[in-house]
Design a protein around this motif. Sequence first.
Motif, PDB file in Angstrom:
ATOM      1  N   GLN A  89     -12.265  61.448  34.481  1.00 36.22           N
ATOM      2  CA  GLN A  89     -11.227  60.499  34.871  1.00 36.22           C
ATOM      3  C   GLN A  89     -10.263  60.297  33.719  1.00 36.22           C
ATOM      4  O   GLN A  89     -10.669  60.150  32.567  1.00 36.22           O
ATOM      5  CB  GLN A  89     -11.825  59.155  35.286  1.00 36.22           C
ATOM      6  CG  GLN A  89     -10.783  58.201  35.823  1.00 36.22           C
ATOM      7  CD  GLN A  89     -11.386  56.985  36.491  1.00 36.22           C
ATOM      8  OE1 GLN A  89     -12.599  56.798  36.489  1.00 36.22           O
ATOM      9  NE2 GLN A  89     -10.533  56.170  37.080  1.00 36.22           N
ATOM     10  N   VAL A  90      -8.956  60.329  34.047  1.00 36.92           N
ATOM     11  CA  VAL A  90      -7.905  60.126  33.054  1.00 36.92           C
ATOM     12  C   VAL A  90      -6.979  59.019  33.550  1.00 36.92           C
ATOM     13  O   VAL A  90      -7.086  58.566  34.683  1.00 36.92           O
ATOM     14  CB  VAL A  90      -7.113  61.433  32.792  1.00 36.92           C
ATOM     15  CG1 VAL A  90      -8.011  62.489  32.176  1.00 36.92           C
ATOM     16  CG2 VAL A  90      -6.473  61.954  34.048  1.00 36.92           C
ATOM     17  N   SER A  91      -6.048  58.601  32.694  1.00 33.83           N
ATOM     18  CA  SER A  91      -5.132  57.517  33.050  1.00 33.83           C
ATOM     19  C   SER A  91      -4.171  57.959  34.151  1.00 33.83           C
ATOM     20  O   SER A  91      -3.950  59.150  34.373  1.00 33.83           O
ATOM     21  CB  SER A  91      -4.335  57.080  31.823  1.00 33.83           C
ATOM     22  OG  SER A  91      -3.428  58.099  31.454  1.00 33.83           O
ATOM     23  N   ILE A  92      -3.577  56.991  34.801  1.00 32.94           N
ATOM     24  CA  ILE A  92      -2.627  57.271  35.880  1.00 32.94           C
ATOM     25  C   ILE A  92      -1.444  58.066  35.345  1.00 32.94           C
ATOM     26  O   ILE A  92      -1.010  59.043  35.959  1.00 32.94           O
ATOM     27  CB  ILE A  92      -2.154  55.952  36.532  1.00 32.94           C
ATOM     28  CG1 ILE A  92      -3.319  55.249  37.215  1.00 32.94           C
ATOM     29  CG2 ILE A  92      -1.028  56.209  37.523  1.00 32.94           C
ATOM     30  CD1 ILE A  92      -2.997  53.839  37.678  1.00 32.94           C
ATOM     31  N   GLU A  93      -0.926  57.653  34.196  1.00 29.32           N
ATOM     32  CA  GLU A  93       0.231  58.332  33.616  1.00 29.32           C
ATOM     33  C   GLU A  93      -0.083  59.793  33.316  1.00 29.32           C
ATOM     34  O   GLU A  93       0.717  60.681  33.574  1.00 29.32           O
ATOM     35  CB  GLU A  93       0.699  57.627  32.336  1.00 29.32           C
ATOM     36  CG  GLU A  93       1.232  56.224  32.550  1.00 29.32           C
ATOM     37  CD  GLU A  93       0.144  55.165  32.686  1.00 29.32           C
ATOM     38  OE1 GLU A  93      -1.040  55.435  32.324  1.00 29.32           O
ATOM     39  OE2 GLU A  93       0.470  54.072  33.188  1.00 29.32           O
ATOM     40  N   GLN A  94      -1.255  60.028  32.756  1.00 25.12           N
ATOM     41  CA  GLN A  94      -1.643  61.391  32.394  1.00 25.12           C
ATOM     42  C   GLN A  94      -1.815  62.279  33.630  1.00 25.12           C
ATOM     43  O   GLN A  94      -1.338  63.411  33.659  1.00 25.12           O
ATOM     44  CB  GLN A  94      -2.935  61.369  31.576  1.00 25.12           C
ATOM     45  CG  GLN A  94      -3.307  62.706  30.991  1.00 25.12           C
ATOM     46  CD  GLN A  94      -4.539  62.628  30.102  1.00 25.12           C
ATOM     47  OE1 GLN A  94      -5.076  61.556  29.859  1.00 25.12           O
ATOM     48  NE2 GLN A  94      -4.985  63.766  29.620  1.00 25.12           N
ATOM     49  N   ILE A  95      -2.447  61.760  34.681  1.00 24.71           N
ATOM     50  CA  ILE A  95      -2.671  62.586  35.872  1.00 24.71           C
ATOM     51  C   ILE A  95      -1.363  62.836  36.608  1.00 24.71           C
ATOM     52  O   ILE A  95      -1.149  63.924  37.154  1.00 24.71           O
ATOM     53  CB  ILE A  95      -3.749  61.974  36.809  1.00 24.71           C
ATOM     54  CG1 ILE A  95      -4.312  63.042  37.748  1.00 24.71           C
ATOM     55  CG2 ILE A  95      -3.220  60.817  37.600  1.00 24.71           C
ATOM     56  CD1 ILE A  95      -5.093  64.124  37.109  1.00 24.71           C
ATOM     57  N   LEU A  96      -0.451  61.851  36.610  1.00 22.44           N
ATOM     58  CA  LEU A  96       0.850  62.057  37.254  1.00 22.44           C
ATOM     59  C   LEU A  96       1.667  63.115  36.520  1.00 22.44           C
ATOM     60  O   LEU A  96       2.348  63.928  37.144  1.00 22.44           O
ATOM     61  CB  LEU A  96       1.620  60.740  37.348  1.00 22.44           C
ATOM     62  CG  LEU A  96       1.074  59.727  38.363  1.00 22.44           C
ATOM     63  CD1 LEU A  96       1.835  58.406  38.264  1.00 22.44           C
ATOM     64  CD2 LEU A  96       1.120  60.272  39.768  1.00 22.44           C
TER      65      LEU A  96
END
Length: 133
Positions: A89-96
């Motif tokens: 799991q990664v941060s929202i910003e990173q996955i976007l």
Amino acid sequence: MNYVPGTASLIDDIDKKHLVLLRDGRTLIGYLRSIDQFANLVFHQTVERIHVGKRFGDIPRGIFIVRGENVVLLGEIDVDRSCSALLQQVSIEQILEEQRVQQQAKQETDKVKLQVLKDRGLSVPKADNLDEY
């Protein structure tokens, strides 16, 4: 247990955590709160899960209503089992950002494929008109 046809069979799944895959490719995870005869679904505490490779990020969406015709797959999630062994799991910003890079690479690949087909004399419908086929 008796067999119940149609969406009535989902009555036993109310208040359980589910994953739903939509026709547009999005993945939602939330608690099933309500259904109707058209398989319209209401989810609570919903997150939209974005996968890129072996990483994922969850975007909180809250209460989410899904029209039945948009459901591709619906399944109960085992809340006792962790997926951390398989996915990170990664941060929202990173996955976007990773999703944006992946989509750009796909668009470039599609452009190359389209040009190769044109060079070989094959007609390809425009992307805007794909829904007509």
